[in-house]
Design a protein around this motif. Structure first.
Motif, PDB file in Angstrom:
ATOM      1  N   ASP A 192       0.848  -1.199   0.000  1.00 25.53           N
ATOM      2  CA  ASP A 192       0.000   0.000   0.000  1.00 25.53           C
ATOM      3  C   ASP A 192       0.880   1.245   0.000  1.00 25.53           C
ATOM      4  OD1 ASP A 192      -1.807   2.125   0.491  1.00 25.53           O
ATOM      5  OD2 ASP A 192      -3.234   0.703   1.336  1.00 25.53           O
ATOM      6  N   TYR A 193       1.105   1.786  -1.147  1.00 26.01           N
ATOM      7  CA  TYR A 193       1.986   2.933  -1.337  1.00 26.01           C
ATOM      8  C   TYR A 193       1.496   4.153  -0.571  1.00 26.01           C
ATOM      9  CZ  TYR A 193       4.088   6.854  -3.931  1.00 26.01           C
ATOM     10  OH  TYR A 193       4.727   8.009  -4.288  1.00 26.01           O
ATOM     11  N   PHE A 194       0.205   4.377  -0.557  1.00 26.81           N
ATOM     12  CA  PHE A 194      -0.346   5.590   0.043  1.00 26.81           C
ATOM     13  C   PHE A 194      -0.290   5.549   1.567  1.00 26.81           C
ATOM     14  CE2 PHE A 194      -2.132   4.933  -4.142  1.00 26.81           C
ATOM     15  CZ  PHE A 194      -1.735   6.111  -4.760  1.00 26.81           C
ATOM     16  N   LYS A 195      -0.419   4.365   2.149  1.00 29.66           N
ATOM     17  CA  LYS A 195      -0.205   4.231   3.585  1.00 29.66           C
ATOM     18  C   LYS A 195       1.258   4.482   3.930  1.00 29.66           C
ATOM     19  CE  LYS A 195      -3.956   1.044   4.789  1.00 29.66           C
ATOM     20  NZ  LYS A 195      -4.297  -0.307   5.319  1.00 29.66           N
ATOM     21  N   ALA A 196       2.148   4.068   3.030  1.00 33.50           N
ATOM     22  CA  ALA A 196       3.580   4.292   3.255  1.00 33.50           C
ATOM     23  C   ALA A 196       3.892   5.784   3.252  1.00 33.50           C
ATOM     24  CB  ALA A 196       4.397   3.564   2.195  1.00 33.50           C
ATOM     25  N   LEU A 197       3.285   6.539   2.329  1.00 31.58           N
ATOM     26  CA  LEU A 197       3.499   7.982   2.309  1.00 31.58           C
ATOM     27  C   LEU A 197       3.018   8.633   3.595  1.00 31.58           C
ATOM     28  CD1 LEU A 197       2.472   9.030  -1.340  1.00 31.58           C
ATOM     29  CD2 LEU A 197       4.775   8.698  -0.433  1.00 31.58           C
ATOM     30  N   ALA A 198       1.847   8.210   4.062  1.00 29.02           N
ATOM     31  CA  ALA A 198       1.297   8.778   5.302  1.00 29.02           C
ATOM     32  C   ALA A 198       2.193   8.453   6.493  1.00 29.02           C
ATOM     33  CB  ALA A 198      -0.113   8.247   5.533  1.00 29.02           C
ATOM     34  N   LEU A 199       2.684   7.210   6.560  1.00 31.70           N
ATOM     35  CA  LEU A 199       3.557   6.806   7.663  1.00 31.70           C
ATOM     36  C   LEU A 199       4.883   7.559   7.600  1.00 31.70           C
ATOM     37  CD1 LEU A 199       3.926   4.894  10.090  1.00 31.70           C
ATOM     38  CD2 LEU A 199       4.843   3.180   8.499  1.00 31.70           C
ATOM     39  N   ALA A 200       5.390   7.793   6.388  1.00 28.37           N
ATOM     40  CA  ALA A 200       6.643   8.522   6.229  1.00 28.37           C
ATOM     41  C   ALA A 200       6.507   9.965   6.714  1.00 28.37           C
ATOM     42  CB  ALA A 200       7.082   8.483   4.768  1.00 28.37           C
ATOM     43  N   LYS A 201       5.369  10.589   6.421  1.00 26.58           N
ATOM     44  CA  LYS A 201       5.142  11.952   6.908  1.00 26.58           C
ATOM     45  C   LYS A 201       5.086  11.979   8.432  1.00 26.58           C
ATOM     46  CE  LYS A 201       2.737  13.731   2.831  1.00 26.58           C
ATOM     47  NZ  LYS A 201       1.447  14.238   2.283  1.00 26.58           N
ATOM     48  N   GLU A 202       4.441  10.967   8.993  1.00 27.20           N
ATOM     49  CA  GLU A 202       4.312  10.882  10.447  1.00 27.20           C
ATOM     50  C   GLU A 202       5.675  10.702  11.114  1.00 27.20           C
ATOM     51  OE1 GLU A 202       2.608   7.587  13.578  1.00 27.20           O
ATOM     52  OE2 GLU A 202       1.440   7.959  11.743  1.00 27.20           O
ATOM     53  N   LYS A 203       6.534   9.868  10.525  1.00 21.98           N
ATOM     54  CA  LYS A 203       7.842   9.564  11.118  1.00 21.98           C
ATOM     55  C   LYS A 203       8.955  10.474  10.600  1.00 21.98           C
ATOM     56  CE  LYS A 203       7.147   4.640  12.133  1.00 21.98           C
ATOM     57  NZ  LYS A 203       7.731   3.286  11.996  1.00 21.98           N
ATOM     58  N   ASN A 204       8.621  11.340   9.618  1.00 17.66           N
ATOM     59  CA  ASN A 204       9.614  12.216   8.991  1.00 17.66           C
ATOM     60  C   ASN A 204      10.787  11.401   8.446  1.00 17.66           C
ATOM     61  OD1 ASN A 204      10.576  14.727   8.103  1.00 17.66           O
ATOM     62  ND2 ASN A 204      11.911  14.918   9.908  1.00 17.66           N
ATOM     63  N   LYS A 205      10.434  10.415   7.614  1.00 17.69           N
ATOM     64  CA  LYS A 205      11.427   9.568   6.972  1.00 17.69           C
ATOM     65  C   LYS A 205      11.150   9.513   5.468  1.00 17.69           C
ATOM     66  CE  LYS A 205      12.502   6.185  10.631  1.00 17.69           C
ATOM     67  NZ  LYS A 205      12.493   4.718  10.938  1.00 17.69           N
ATOM     68  N   PRO A 206      12.149   9.232   4.668  1.00 17.88           N
ATOM     69  CA  PRO A 206      11.897   8.980   3.246  1.00 17.88           C
ATOM     70  C   PRO A 206      11.287   7.591   3.050  1.00 17.88           C
ATOM     71  CG  PRO A 206      14.227   8.697   3.719  1.00 17.88           C
ATOM     72  CD  PRO A 206      13.588   9.186   4.996  1.00 17.88           C
ATOM     73  N   VAL A 207      10.759   7.361   1.845  1.00 12.29           N
ATOM     74  CA  VAL A 207      10.126   6.087   1.501  1.00 12.29           C
ATOM     75  C   VAL A 207      11.037   5.310   0.562  1.00 12.29           C
ATOM     76  CG1 VAL A 207       8.140   4.977   0.392  1.00 12.29           C
ATOM     77  CG2 VAL A 207       7.818   7.044   1.759  1.00 12.29           C
ATOM     78  N   MET A 208      11.162   4.016   0.823  1.00 15.46           N
ATOM     79  CA  MET A 208      11.855   3.122  -0.106  1.00 15.46           C
ATOM     80  C   MET A 208      10.814   2.207  -0.734  1.00 15.46           C
ATOM     81  SD  MET A 208      14.935   0.413   0.560  1.00 15.46           S
ATOM     82  CE  MET A 208      15.348  -0.839  -0.665  1.00 15.46           C
ATOM     83  N   ILE A 209      10.618   2.359  -2.055  1.00 18.98           N
ATOM     84  CA  ILE A 209       9.656   1.516  -2.778  1.00 18.98           C
ATOM     85  C   ILE A 209      10.393   0.302  -3.324  1.00 18.98           C
ATOM     86  CG2 ILE A 209       7.914   1.422  -4.586  1.00 18.98           C
ATOM     87  CD1 ILE A 209       7.927   4.477  -4.626  1.00 18.98           C
ATOM     88  N   ASP A 210       9.850  -0.851  -3.039  1.00 21.34           N
ATOM     89  CA  ASP A 210      10.396  -2.123  -3.517  1.00 21.34           C
ATOM     90  C   ASP A 210       9.404  -2.716  -4.503  1.00 21.34           C
ATOM     91  OD1 ASP A 210      11.405  -4.739  -3.788  1.00 21.34           O
ATOM     92  OD2 ASP A 210      10.450  -5.399  -1.919  1.00 21.34           O
ATOM     93  N   PHE A 211       9.638  -2.497  -5.806  1.00 16.87           N
ATOM     94  CA  PHE A 211       8.798  -3.136  -6.825  1.00 16.87           C
ATOM     95  C   PHE A 211       9.276  -4.581  -6.950  1.00 16.87           C
ATOM     96  CE2 PHE A 211       8.299   1.314  -8.182  1.00 16.87           C
ATOM     97  CZ  PHE A 211       6.911   1.382  -8.255  1.00 16.87           C
ATOM     98  N   THR A 212       8.419  -5.494  -6.574  1.00 14.72           N
ATOM     99  CA  THR A 212       8.825  -6.891  -6.466  1.00 14.72           C
ATOM    100  C   THR A 212       7.752  -7.798  -7.049  1.00 14.72           C
ATOM    101  OG1 THR A 212       9.608  -8.554  -4.882  1.00 14.72           O
ATOM    102  CG2 THR A 212       7.855  -7.098  -4.127  1.00 14.72           C
TER     103      THR A 212
END
Length: 675
Positions: A530-550
């Motif tokens: 879930d890419y969009f949950k990852a973006l929301a979590l990244a904003k919350e934690k102030n971290k970048p996102v690493m996308i793993d297309f697998t």
């Protein structure tokens, strides 16, 4: 069994096409349909399908047989038992005539207009939407065409159904979840990475696999005896030695050329869709079919029956080979290819599947490389033995050892069959071939192969073994050692990570012992699929996102996860600094109906977004101009690209340096934001 190739071709066409179809659903060309529903009783309806048929065309009637050209109503929704079809009927009597195009078969058809009804009854009190297709054949002159018309019957609060044209519709709001305007692939913060790198397969490596496959084919009973016979024929029947050598070399070259030509159609297919090989390799039913076919091949190698091509094909090619010309030599080479299929077919099937499972956009070239290697190693001996005829005296005599080679290849085919079933199991999440189950089956196959090589078990067609030869003992020890090496794979210990099987066996998390088993350095995603949950979590934690297309069936994805991500430095960099999200491009789980739609790109190509995998594969293609897996992307929570993406990178230090560059980019973005 002699028509196995025809069956395989049909299945490849059917399921391969289903796997790679990227065009919008077909719009009927010669019949325009309208849909309505009449309530017959509570929960029971008569669905009406009216067609206006183009002038001069005939539409086949619903009363035609199941094996004949006909009209049928196919409901997508009946599989979940929400309703059952009770009757399908033509509203008025169709016309009938003998049709020369169909060997004067009597057909039933309509002209100008037609109406078909389907009586259905819901299996519960809940009236739900129905979706499906009218599939039908139309005929005019010497043309007979299959067409389809999608439909939807929408249920209202009063329990009535309203029919309308179906199929997936464009949805601008949902399309924004795919086309991310903020992603600027040309201007990452850090100018590092390698998005153009096709890491899934090295063509030279596939070529070597092809050479090995050809060498295996050489020592099979179908090919090995042909070497001295064919070379002797050319050298003795020619008017002079030079011409005989030239003919034999030409013969070997034609063998290479024929196998190379087999790959050409795949280049045409791959030009239709850059994801075709990935789609074929992860297609569920195609993998199941390969599983069944490889089991059949194995049983054939065990001597239960023999697989051959149709004898008429072999006879035709052989008759052409009688000509003493370059054309005759070509047909002699073609005859060898055809009649040796019972031995080379399983090896070629493995090669085809291996090239497909590379999952990269250059899969056609992978296949070409593999078949070129196969053709070289199969054709080269004929040329070499013609140049050096004395070598023929050093060849071992044909005998029981050739049968033993076939049996060992049969065990190998069984092991490969398990891999195809595992691919389907992973993609569909059936849960029947967990990692330990996979290893257990391979251990049993390895044990049986070892016992066979040491003469403990025998097959009815085997020659008596008076004494074990050195070669047989060597391979017996080799298989025994490999079998012992696999045993820790069924345990929940630190030794369960079998490096030689990384990417081939199911992932560590797909285990008897649960998702948290085998925690030996594994990096688990913070957000799964879930890419969009990852973006929301990244904003919350102030971290970048690493996308793993697998992908569930992606070999090199498992190699990265089990051999690179487990490195202490890489593990720490990912786990401590990024929000990791794994997007599975081959996940066949269907999206909710309201999230299914037809995506149309600005360049004009379209794709049906029906499954989770459809969504993320298209997401990857649109935003990162790449279809290979794995692909790794580093972005900010606002979707600013930190580096260029990277694909398969087995060099741990290079991969770690790329992650560090992403963190440097993240620091720059934060520093700019605070100014």
């Amino acid at each position: 069994m002699k028509y196995i190739v025809s069956l395989m071709s049909a299945f490849l066409l059917l399921f391969g096409t289903a796997a790679v179809a990227q065009e919008p659903e077909a719009t009927p060309v010669h019949a325009k349909w309208e849909f309505s529903a009449e309530k017959k009783a509570p929960g029971e309806f008569i669905l009406k399908f009216k067609a206006k048929i183009d002038q001069g065309w005939k539409l086949m009637a619903a009363s035609m047989g199941d094996d004949d050209p006909n009209t049928r109503i196919v409901f997508d929704s009946l599989s979940d038992s929400r309703a059952a079809i009770q009757a399908l009927a033509d509203v008025k009597a169709p016309l009938s005539a003998q049709e020369p195009l169909l060997d004067n078969m009597e057909i039933k058809y309509f002209e100008n207009e037609a109406e078909v009804t389907a009586t259905i009854k819901y299996n519960s009190d809940s009236i739900k939407n129905l979706r499906g297709n009218v599939t039908y054949f139309v005929l005019k002159g010497e043309e007979i065409l299959p067409e389809e018309a999608p439909f939807t019957f929408v249920a209202d609060a009063a329990g009535n159904l309203t029919g309308e044209e179906g199929g997936l519709k464009a949805d601008a709001a949902i399309a924004e979840r795919i086309d991310r305007k903020a992603v600027d692939l040309k201007n990452p913060v850090m100018k590092v990475g390698d998005i153009g790198k096709e890491g899934n397969s090295n063509p030279w490596l596939i070529f070597i696999f092809g050479v090995i496959g050809g060498l295996l084919a050489l020592v099979t009973p179908c090919v090995f005896p042909m070497i001295p016979l064919t070379v002797s024929f050319f050298t003795k029947s020619a008017q002079d030695k030079k011409k005989g050598i030239t003919s034999a070399v030409t013969y070997g070259f034609f063998i290479f050329l024929i196998y190379l030509a087999v790959s050409l159609p795949f280049h045409l297919l791959s030009s239709a869709d850059p994801a075709i090989f990935n789609n074929i390799s992860t297609n569920v039913w195609l993998n199941v079919i390969f599983f069944a076919v490889f089991v059949v091949f194995a049983l054939s190698f065990f001597g239960l029956f023999e697989i051959t091509l149709p004898s008429s094909l072999a006879s035709k090619t052989d008759s052409k080979a009688d000509k003493s010309s370059i054309i005759g030599i070509f047909f002699m080479a073609l005859t060898l290819v055809v009649v040796s299929f019972s031995c080379t077919g399983p090896i070629l099937g493995t090669l085809l599947a291996s090239a497909g499972s590379a999952g990269s956009t250059n899969g056609a070239w992978m296949l070409t490389a593999g078949l070129a290697g196969f053709g070289v190693s199969l054709g080269l001996p004929f040329a070499l033995f013609a140049l050096f005829p004395n070598w023929l005296n050093s060849l071992p005599k044909s005998g029981g050892w050739l049968t033993s080679v076939k049996v060992v290849l049969g065990f190998i085919e069984l092991a490969l069959a398990v891999k195809f079933l595992s691919n389907a199991d992973l993609v569909m999440h059936w849960g029947i071939l967990h990692r330990e189950t996979f290893f257990l089956i391979w251990i049993i196959i390895g044990l049986l192969t070892t016992l066979y090589l040491f003469g403990v078990i025998k097959f009815p067609h085997d020659s008596p073994i008076k004494k074990l030869g050195k070669v047989r003992i060597f391979f017996g020890i080799l298989f025994a050692a490999f079998t012992l090496y696999l045993i820790p794979g069924i345990t929940n210990t630190k030794y369960s990570r079998i490096k030689l099987m990384s990417g081939f066996a199911p992932p560590m998390s797909y285990s008897w012992y649960g998702n948290n088993a085998h925690e030996n350095g594994a990096v688990e995603p913070d957000v799964m699929n879930d890419y969009f949950k990852a973006l929301a979590l990244a904003k919350e934690k102030n971290k970048p996102v690493m996308i793993d297309f697998t992908g569930w069936a992606c070999v090199n994805c498992r190699n990265m996860e089990e051999n690179v991500w487990t490195d202490p430095e890489v593990h720490s960099l990912i786990q401590d600094n990024f929000v990791l999200v794994s997007l599975y491009t081959d996940d066949r789980k269907k999206l909710p109906e309201e999230e299914q739609f037809k995506y149309t790109h600005a360049e004009g190509w379209s794709k049906k977004i029906v499954t989770v995998g459809d969504h993320w594969a298209t997401f990857q293609r649109v935003n990162f101009i790449n279809q290979s897996q794995p692909l790794y992307v580093l972005i900010t929570p606002d979707e600013q690209l930190l580096t260029w993406p990277v694909a398969y990178e087995p060099d741990i230090q290079k991969y770690a340096d790329w992650l560090k560059a992403g963190l440097e980019g993240w620091k720059k973005v934060n520093a700019t934001a605070t100014k």
